[in-house]
Every structure is written in C-alpha cells, then in structure tokens.
Scaffold this active site. Structure first.
Site, PDB file in Angstrom:
ATOM      1  CD1 TRP A  26     -51.708  36.234  76.119  1.00  0.00           C
ATOM      2  CD2 TRP A  26     -53.497  35.320  75.158  1.00  0.00           C
ATOM      3  NE1 TRP A  26     -51.244  35.359  75.164  1.00  0.00           N
ATOM      4  CE2 TRP A  26     -52.337  34.772  74.559  1.00  0.00           C
ATOM      5  CE3 TRP A  26     -54.743  34.873  74.713  1.00  0.00           C
ATOM      6  CZ2 TRP A  26     -52.387  33.820  73.540  1.00  0.00           C
ATOM      7  CZ3 TRP A  26     -54.799  33.931  73.703  1.00  0.00           C
ATOM      8  CH2 TRP A  26     -53.640  33.414  73.139  1.00  0.00           C
ATOM      9  NE  ARG A  27     -47.528  38.494  73.290  1.00  0.00           N
ATOM     10  CZ  ARG A  27     -46.992  37.861  72.279  1.00  0.00           C
ATOM     11  NH1 ARG A  27     -47.192  38.290  71.051  1.00  0.00           N
ATOM     12  NH2 ARG A  27     -46.259  36.791  72.467  1.00  0.00           N
ATOM     13  CD  GLU A  45     -48.453  31.686  80.095  1.00  0.00           C
ATOM     14  OE1 GLU A  45     -47.974  30.545  79.997  1.00  0.00           O
ATOM     15  OE2 GLU A  45     -48.185  32.598  79.293  1.00  0.00           O
ATOM     16  CB  THR A  51     -53.529  24.189  73.660  1.00  0.00           C
ATOM     17  OG1 THR A  51     -53.951  23.121  74.517  1.00  0.00           O
ATOM     18  CG2 THR A  51     -54.616  24.431  72.623  1.00  0.00           C
ATOM     19  N   GLY A  89     -59.476  20.190  75.181  1.00  0.00           N
ATOM     20  CA  GLY A  89     -58.691  19.051  75.633  1.00  0.00           C
ATOM     21  C   GLY A  89     -58.012  19.266  76.972  1.00  0.00           C
ATOM     22  CE1 TYR A 125     -43.126  28.962  80.278  1.00  0.00           C
ATOM     23  CE2 TYR A 125     -45.325  28.017  80.422  1.00  0.00           C
ATOM     24  CZ  TYR A 125     -44.438  28.911  79.849  1.00  0.00           C
ATOM     25  OH  TYR A 125     -44.865  29.755  78.861  1.00  0.00           O
ATOM     26  CG  ASP A 143     -42.244  27.345  76.865  1.00  0.00           C
ATOM     27  OD1 ASP A 143     -41.087  27.727  76.558  1.00  0.00           O
ATOM     28  OD2 ASP A 143     -43.258  27.689  76.234  1.00  0.00           O
ATOM     29  CB  CYS A 195     -35.863  29.214  67.513  1.00  0.00           C
ATOM     30  SG  CYS A 195     -34.475  28.103  67.864  1.00  0.00           S
ATOM     31  CB  CYS A 201     -31.289  30.144  60.860  1.00  0.00           C
ATOM     32  SG  CYS A 201     -31.280  28.604  61.824  1.00  0.00           S
ATOM     33  CB  CYS A 210     -27.444  30.732  66.924  1.00  0.00           C
ATOM     34  SG  CYS A 210     -28.142  29.090  67.196  1.00  0.00           S
TER      35      CYS A 210
END
Length: 365
Positions: A26-27, A45, A51, A89, A125, A143, A195, A201, A210
């Site tokens: 989907w990108r 989305e 999920t 689901g 969101y 999110d 992250c 890290c 950070c």
C-alpha cells in the site's frame, strides 16, 4: 524544559526512512506527491488497526483484487465482505470499511481532515494517517507506536496520550518541513521496527538526541498500561449434524461478532461432563484456549450426529454441509470447521447428548 523545535530535532528521520523503509503493497513509491490510490491507504489503515503488518499484507492483496475501488466494495454483499475478512479479527472494521467506501463512492473523498473524521471507523488517528499519507495534509497521526517514540525522545513523564494535543502541535511543523507522508510513515516504521517496547537503540537514527536513552529509562518510558484480567470461561463448542446439514447461529446485526456465523456454545458448568464411552454419535478432539481482548475461553470441541433435523431454537439455522466452507466464521469457529475433516475420537467424558439437542431445539419442539 521546553521541547526542541521539531523540524531540526526529527531531521535524521526522513533520510533514515528512505534508506530502510519496507516495501509494503500500500506504500506509494513517490512520498512527495499525493498517493495515487487513497482507497488503498484507507484499506491498509483499517486493516492495520490492532493487527501486525505481516498479518495484513496477504489480506490486503486479496482484498484489493476482489474490491479494487470504493464502488466495488460499496456494492458487495456483507457475506462476501466478512468472508474475505475472515481470520483478520475485529470484524466491525470490515463493516466500517464498507460503509466508508459507500460514502466515498457516493460523495467523493472529503476535502479536509474534519470530513475524513466523519467517515465510519475513522477515529482521530486513522483520519490523520489517511490525510497525511494519501493527501499530504500535515495532520499529525499519533498511534501507540508514535506515542512511544515521542515519549522516549522527549522524556515525557506519565502517559503520553495525556499530552496528545501538545504533541500534535509540536509535530505539525516537522510534517510541513519533511513531508507529511514521509515523516508520518517514518515515525510508524521507527516505532514498529526499532523503538519497540524493547528498543534497539543502536539502530535508531535519533539515538543521540533521545532523552530516555540518555537517562537510561527506555524501559520505563512510557509506563506500561495495566490491563484488566480477562474473564475466563469453559465451553463446549458444538458442531451438530443431521441429514447432511449443520446447525449454526446466524449472523447478528450488532455486537463483537456481528456478520459472523457461530457454532452453538454451552457453559461447561451448565452442561457438566459425564462418562461418554461407547457413545458413537459423538466425536471429540483435544481442546484449546481461545484468547480475546477481554476474555479467555477454554474450548472443548464436539461433533454430534443426530438422526433428524429438528426445529431449531431462536437464531439457529440448518446449513447444508456443502455450504459450510463459504460461511464467514471467527477464528474459534473456523478451527472447529477445519477439525470436521480430521480424525477425532469418542470422548471419555462429554455432556449428555439429549441435553445438548434439547438446548438447540425450539421451545415447542
């Protein structure tokens, strides 16, 4: 201490994302232009809500092949929509997606974030994510992953969602500077792959700035939310067969399992087990634990063969065995359907057969 200005602070994120971004169906290839297919963004989305990406990818491909436009989805019958969603689901997402597609097919895409937020199933969101990724609107999409990333970067004490408005205002200039689609997806990617709850890290492009890493607090920022203990139940899950038909609950219009067919279930406390050796009409398989967000079910699957179809109880319908594979079922009920083609065994203990049949029959039967 004031937060640093976001465009400069988040500057390393955009080139990092261009180097490492996953190739997802989907990108868009061009992250500087509006997405060529906003509907694909909407589908992805909604599917990605609660999920994992790896789970969604094959569902997305099948969905877009079957319902390639909002109009084709709007015109589809609900049974085919639920069947294609089967196993993903949270089925109300499929109903929301169909309703949103119907709105877009009839009226076109909304022209602003407020309009997107009125589409069924799009909370703050999701509306912001679709706005940023599909239309290049500088709408901050926060999110769980994004909240975790920003909480650690800015060393936010307590629940970061309590500062959602401030974080959106802080993030907006960075979206304007680095591109809404690119930076929104970069934050998502960083939270999903680096992250994470247990961060890596050493692979983070923002590690040198950070706050949580500098103070050694990545394990406690953000705080882990306490979840209510799931309600436990012990169930008999029954496939009742007679004259080449199976008895199932027809889909309900509302509720968690709306749109799905279900096998009859019975609380073990109300139908206690008893010795069943020699009962040739019953087949059983090893049980399992079905885990949902708010409950856990210890499931014991049974296959009961009755001589004749009878008048079923409220909400139950006889379905021809040949049509069983076409029904949309939840994961628990799919599993029993699959077991019907596997070898079972006569159970050592099971509920009384006559009691199960009485429970499935109409009151006057």
């Amino acid at each position: 201490m004031p937060w640093p200005v976001s465009p400069g602070f988040l500057a390393p994120l955009a080139p990092w994302f261009d180097r490492v971004r996953r190739d997802l169906p989907w990108r868009a290839a061009d992250l500087d232009a509006p997405h060529p297919d906003p509907y694909a963004v909407l589908v992805s989305e909604l599917m990605l809500q609660q999920t994992q990406v790896a789970t969604v990818v094959p569902y997305f491909g099948r969905w877009m092949a079957r319902f390639p436009t909002p109009a084709t989805l709007a015109e589809a019958d609900e049974d085919s929509v639920h069947k294609l969603w089967e196993g993903l689901g949270y089925y109300r997402r499929a109903r929301f997606l169909k309703a949103a597609a119907a709105s877009v097919a009839a009226e076109g895409w909304p022209g602003d974030l407020e309009g997107l937020a009125t589409l069924p199933g799009l909370g703050p969101y999701t509306a912001a994510a679709v706005g940023a990724i599909a239309f290049q609107w500088p709408a901050p999409a926060l999110d769980g992953n994004a909240f975790r990333v920003l909480a650690r970067l800015l060393e936010i004490e307590g629940e970061p969602k309590a500062q959602a408005a401030e974080l959106r205002a802080w993030l907006a200039p960075a979206l304007e500077t680095h591109g809404p689609s690119r930076l929104t997806q970069a934050l998502m990617e960083l939270g999903a792959t680096v992250c994470a709850p247990r961060p890596a890290c050493g692979a983070c492009p923002l590690a040198d700035r950070c706050g949580a890493r500098r103070s050694g607090r990545t394990g406690e920022i953000p705080p882990v939310a306490k979840r209510a203990k799931p309600r436990a139940s012990i169930l008999w899950l029954l496939a009742l067969e007679a004259e080449g038909h199976f008895l199932l609950h027809a889909p309900s219009a509302e509720g968690l399992l709306a749109g799905l067919w279900r096998w009859p279930t019975f609380e073990a406390s109300a139908f206690p087990p008893q010795p069943a050796a020699g009962e040739s009409s019953l087949t059983a398989w090893p049980g399992w634990t079905q885990v949902y967000t708010h409950r856990r079910e210890a499931v014991s699957p049974l296959h009961l063969r009755a001589k004749n179809c009878f008048a079923p109880g409220p909400g139950l319908r006889w379905i021809a065995a040949a049509d069983l594979s076409a029904l949309a079922l939840g994961k628990r009920d799919q599993r029993l359907r699959d077991l019907l083609t596997a070898s079972g065994q006569t159970p050592l203990e099971a509920p009384e057969v006559a009691a199960l049949i009485r429970a499935c029959a109409a009151p006057s039967a």
